[in-house]
Motif scaffolding. Structure first.
Motif, mmCIF file in Angstrom:
data_model
loop_
_atom_site.group_PDB
_atom_site.id
_atom_site.type_symbol
_atom_site.label_atom_id
_atom_site.label_comp_id
_atom_site.label_asym_id
_atom_site.label_seq_id
_atom_site.Cartn_x
_atom_site.Cartn_y
_atom_site.Cartn_z
ATOM 1 N N ARG A 183 -2.516 54.195 -7.599
ATOM 2 C CA ARG A 183 -3.450 54.464 -6.495
ATOM 3 C C ARG A 183 -3.001 55.678 -5.679
ATOM 4 O O ARG A 183 -3.818 56.547 -5.319
ATOM 5 N N VAL A 184 -1.698 55.752 -5.379
ATOM 6 C CA VAL A 184 -1.187 56.854 -4.567
ATOM 7 C C VAL A 184 -1.288 58.181 -5.320
ATOM 8 O O VAL A 184 -1.677 59.204 -4.747
ATOM 9 N N LEU A 185 -0.965 58.172 -6.597
ATOM 10 C CA LEU A 185 -1.083 59.394 -7.387
ATOM 11 C C LEU A 185 -2.535 59.870 -7.470
ATOM 12 O O LEU A 185 -2.810 61.075 -7.490
ATOM 13 N N LYS A 186 -3.473 58.928 -7.509
ATOM 14 C CA LYS A 186 -4.895 59.283 -7.509
ATOM 15 C C LYS A 186 -5.268 59.955 -6.178
ATOM 16 O O LYS A 186 -6.021 60.939 -6.153
ATOM 17 N N LEU A 187 -4.739 59.432 -5.066
ATOM 18 C CA LEU A 187 -4.987 60.036 -3.763
ATOM 19 C C LEU A 187 -4.396 61.440 -3.694
ATOM 20 O O LEU A 187 -5.027 62.366 -3.160
ATOM 21 N N ASP A 205 -6.722 63.626 -5.657
ATOM 22 C CA ASP A 205 -7.980 63.850 -4.944
ATOM 23 C C ASP A 205 -7.812 64.864 -3.812
ATOM 24 O O ASP A 205 -8.742 65.624 -3.510
ATOM 25 N N CYS A 206 -6.638 64.850 -3.193
ATOM 26 C CA CYS A 206 -6.368 65.772 -2.085
ATOM 27 C C CYS A 206 -5.793 67.103 -2.573
ATOM 28 O O CYS A 206 -5.471 67.974 -1.756
ATOM 29 N N TYR A 266 0.889 48.956 4.443
ATOM 30 C CA TYR A 266 0.902 49.187 5.886
ATOM 31 C C TYR A 266 1.915 50.256 6.303
ATOM 32 O O TYR A 266 2.136 50.476 7.483
ATOM 33 N N LYS A 267 2.527 50.930 5.351
ATOM 34 C CA LYS A 267 3.604 51.864 5.674
ATOM 35 C C LYS A 267 3.099 53.199 6.224
ATOM 36 O O LYS A 267 3.857 53.936 6.840
ATOM 37 N N GLY A 268 1.837 53.547 5.957
ATOM 38 C CA GLY A 268 1.257 54.743 6.552
ATOM 39 C C GLY A 268 1.348 56.005 5.724
ATOM 40 O O GLY A 268 0.913 57.072 6.185
ATOM 41 N N TYR A 269 1.880 55.928 4.499
ATOM 42 C CA TYR A 269 1.985 57.156 3.705
ATOM 43 C C TYR A 269 0.616 57.689 3.298
ATOM 44 O O TYR A 269 0.459 58.889 3.068
ATOM 45 N N ASP A 270 -0.383 56.822 3.228
ATOM 46 C CA ASP A 270 -1.745 57.311 2.942
ATOM 47 C C ASP A 270 -2.187 58.340 3.981
ATOM 48 O O ASP A 270 -2.727 59.402 3.640
ATOM 49 N N ALA A 309 -3.023 63.921 6.214
ATOM 50 C CA ALA A 309 -2.615 64.971 7.152
ATOM 51 C C ALA A 309 -2.063 66.181 6.405
ATOM 52 O O ALA A 309 -2.312 67.334 6.782
ATOM 53 N N LEU A 310 -1.328 65.914 5.343
ATOM 54 C CA LEU A 310 -0.720 66.985 4.559
ATOM 55 C C LEU A 310 -1.780 67.918 3.982
ATOM 56 O O LEU A 310 -1.569 69.142 3.876
#
Length: 364
Positions: free
Chosen positions: A233-237, A240-241, A198-202, A207-208
């Motif tokens: 999961r975050v590294l995959k995102l 992907d971006c 829920y921290k919002g870094y996704d 946005a980045l």
């Protein structure tokens, strides 16, 4: 009551570095100040999980039986028992059974009381005093669990008494991460947990992806320990971006070095929707960062409802992009930074916190 004796019960105080643990350390310092001012008698702190024992504080390394027996024994000599977390409520219940006249105070922080509690917990909370770290947490506690508003007082978190001297550390980090002079930096400081998404870094990452079209040298640091699943999961995102050149997950960083990252950053962004308060926002502002936060949790308290930074819908990815773009395109003047730093100190400084705790402890 003149010079009451206080017993402070915690889960962790010195063995972890999260927001609640910072609250506990600050509060212990407050007790020491009040004792020096001869407002309190003796005070003791017992921690269920700490391994550290020092003056006025003892850790029990997770031994619930030893901790519980010590809490009961120490409570016999205390006038006020203060709990750092609702997970310690069972010990307060036992103390009340033995000594019904004892005053019990519970800190409530956030998500631990936003969900329905057991019936005995709801009943017991209506018999004791509650200090909520934000208006939002207080409102959720009352709404979800039927707690009387008369039992709940607001005690916002505070900055520590003496921040570390980090005047020369920005250049060290710039060299470490190969940053160019004037290169813009966005920062988030939080734990990366697969159980707490829920921290919002996704959404900052999404946005980045668009922001680097305008600011091709933009860097984003996510500072904090991560469990294996969430890090993957975050590294995959990030992959992907196509943000590998722009995003750094630092992992665990000691507190002193976290302050260096605040000094390095231009913008602190954490559009969370699960903050009980958000002490990191105060820390960021105190170090001169512009701040972006979510508008649907306790973050609003920390940012004084928008006076200290931008508040956006944490579920609106376009709003987060637009807010970050605004902060990048409109650099804050030194005058505005100084004004916000003074306002943070005035509302959330340690000295103010001592005054508020004293008023709550000795209210009629």
């Amino acid at each position: 009551m003149r010079n009451p004796k206080v017993l402070f019960l915690t889960l962790y105080t010195f063995s972890l570095t999260g927001g609640i643990e910072k609250v506990c350390r600050n509060f212990l310092q407050v007790l020491g100040v009040l004792q020096t001012k001869q407002k309190l008698g003796n005070y003791r702190s017992l921690s269920l999980h700490d391994k550290i024992t020092k003056q006025n504080h003892k850790g029990y390394e997770g031994n619930k039986i030893s901790f519980g027996l010590a809490a009961l024994k120490e409570s016999l000599n205390a006038d006020i028992i203060i709990l750092s977390h609702i997970h310690l409520l069972v010990f307060a219940r036992m103390i009340k059974l033995i000594k019904p006249q004892k005053r019990i105070i519970l800190f409530v922080h956030g998500i631990e009381v936003w969900k329905p509690l057991t019936r005995w917990q709801q009943s017991f909370l209506n018999e004791i005093d509650i200090w909520a770290v934000s208006q939002y947490t207080a409102a959720q506690l009352q709404k979800v669990n039927g707690i009387s508003g008369k039992k709940v007082m607001i005690l916002n978190n505070c900055l520590p008494l003496a921040p570390n001297d980090i005047a020369t550390s920005k250049d060290t980090l710039r060299q470490k991460h190969h940053l160019l002079t004037g290169q813009k930096v966005i920062l988030t400081v939080c734990r990366l947990s697969s159980a707490e998404k829920y921290k919002g870094y996704d959404l900052v990452l999404l946005a980045l992806r668009d922001l680097i079209i305008i600011y091709p040298n933009l860097r984003y640091f996510i500072v904090g320990a991560a469990d294996e699943s969430e890090q993957k999961r975050v590294l995959k995102l990030v992959q992907d971006c196509q943000l590998e050149a722009h995003v750094t997950l630092t992992g665990y960083v000691p507190e002193a070095e976290i302050e260096e990252y605040y000094q390095l950053a231009d913008i602190f962004a954490m559009p969370s929707k699960g903050e009980g308060f958000g002490l990191v926002f105060l820390e960021a502002i105190a170090h001169g960062c512009k701040v972006l936060a979510g508008n649907s949790d306790g973050s609003s308290d920390a940012l004084l409802n928008g006076e200290l930074g931008l508040l956006v819908d944490p579920d609106d990815s376009d709003a987060i992009y637009q807010a970050l773009l605004q902060l990048l395109e409109e650099p804050a003047s030194q005058e505005l930074i100084d004004e916000r730093q003074q306002k943070v100190k005035r509302h959330f400084g340690f000295e103010r916190y001592v005054e508020q705790v004293e008023a709550l402890l000795f209210e009629d």
